[in-house]
Each structure stands twice: as structure tokens, then as C-alpha cells.
Motif scaffolding. Sequence first.
Motif, short mmCIF file in Angstrom:
data_model
loop_
_atom_site.label_atom_id
_atom_site.label_comp_id
_atom_site.label_asym_id
_atom_site.label_seq_id
_atom_site.Cartn_x
_atom_site.Cartn_y
_atom_site.Cartn_z
N GLY A 1 -0.98 -14.35 3.31
CA GLY A 1 -2.17 -13.57 3.01
C GLY A 1 -3.31 -14.38 2.42
O GLY A 1 -4.36 -13.84 2.11
N ASP B 1 -3.13 -10.72 -3.77
CA ASP B 1 -2.51 -11.93 -3.22
C ASP B 1 -3.08 -13.21 -3.82
O ASP B 1 -2.65 -14.31 -3.44
CB ASP B 1 -2.70 -11.98 -1.69
CG ASP B 1 -1.96 -10.87 -0.98
OD1 ASP B 1 -0.88 -10.47 -1.47
OD2 ASP B 1 -2.45 -10.39 0.07
N CYS C 1 -8.54 -14.01 0.23
CA CYS C 1 -7.36 -13.15 0.22
C CYS C 1 -7.71 -11.81 -0.42
O CYS C 1 -8.82 -11.61 -0.92
CB CYS C 1 -6.22 -13.81 -0.56
SG CYS C 1 -6.62 -14.14 -2.29
N MET D 1 1.65 -15.60 -6.53
CA MET D 1 0.65 -14.63 -6.93
C MET D 1 0.38 -14.74 -8.43
O MET D 1 1.30 -14.84 -9.22
CB MET D 1 1.13 -13.21 -6.59
CG MET D 1 0.11 -12.12 -6.90
SD MET D 1 0.83 -10.47 -6.74
CE MET D 1 1.48 -10.54 -5.07
#
Length: 222
Positions: free
Chosen positions: A170, A142, A138, A1
Motif C-alpha cells: 500500500g 498505511d 499511501c 505501519m
Amino acid sequence: MAKQETLQAAKRDVKGTTASKRLRRQGTVPAVIYGSSQREYMIQLNSKEFGDLVRRQSSQNFIVTLEIEGAQEKSKMAIVQDVQKDPLTGNLIHVDFRAVSENETIHAVVPIELTGEPAGVKGGGLMEQLLRNIEVHCRPGDLPSNISNDVSSLEIGDSLKVGELNFPDGVTTKMDGEVLVSLVTQTRAAVSAGGQDDGDVADEGENAEGEASEGSDEAASE
């Protein structure tokens, strides 16, 4: 992330080419926030601060929290959608943001990072990366800074396809899974060397056959 950055901004009341040029001379870059649920909202940013922020990112599309001075809504989450620069000087001209919410699905382009040295390269091959960026879908929280994939196991003749990339939880893409990302090939030098070796072996065989034939002829004449 990817790390979510915070960026200071201010409400902008002036617009037009002349006003924008004046702002840029003062070290300020004009920008706009837009989104499906709101009208365009004009803001301005410190050019140096935003430029430094962009240079720290691996992708141009990244999430920021805008702290907007003078605005009714002081804090707004947005994705950097487009950055316009002067083609000659590289100076910032204008920035487009798109307002997003935590639960909506966004799309952004992120780089593909290949790690490790392919086994085929160690054996004299060459790896070509055919796809360097990919659009992902996403939620804002994410959004990755890149899509990373280890290619250490690739031998000469092996390839990596979009469908084989390691996407974080995700995160998805709509790109065809058969699209090639990278390919390990044999170098021309290796191919030439291999051909030369085969030729040498063939020549040696022909010479041996010739010598044997000459020996037989001599024995027959005696």
C-alpha cells in the motif's frame, strides 16, 4: 505501519503576533488545521506534550488524532505537515496540520533505515548512504514510520537503488527508481595498500632480473 498518536488540543479564538507570543509564554503553541474540504481551523496545543510527541517520532510527518476541546467536531484525524521552531532556542513557534480521511491518498516524507553490515564493509570497504529520506504515497493507516532495508549482502562496488527498496503493502513512491540510496566503495587506505603491494611485487621482479643479468655478465667474463 506507524503508531497513530492521540493529541489533546483546544479551539483557539485569538490570532495575530501579539496573541501568539502570549500563548507561547504560557506554554501553549498556536496551530492550524487545513484541508481541501474545510477552511482553516485555529487550535492550540500544550507545547511540552507536543514536543515530547515529536521527539518520539522518526519522521516529522506523522498521523495524529486530534481531540479538540470546544470544537464542534471533537475528534479529527490529521497529518503533521510543518513544525516551526525558533532557530536559536529550538522552542516551538507554530504547527500546521492537514486534515485527512481514512480513504484518501496522502504523501509524507519518511526516513530510510538501512540494517545489517554489508559484506563489503566487513572486507574493508565503506558504505555511503546517499539518500536518507524519501517521499511516499499511501493511505493514512498505511503510513510507515520508516522504509527499512537489509544491506548485508552488498559487496564492494554494489549499490542500492530506490527501485530496490522494500516498500510495505500500500506504500509507493514517485521518485526515479534509478536514484542511488547507498553505495559500498573501497576505502582509500585499501586502494593505497593494494597499490603498494603491486609496487613491491614489481620491485622484487626488477631486482630478480637485475641479479640474473649480473650473474650472466660475470659468467661471460670468466
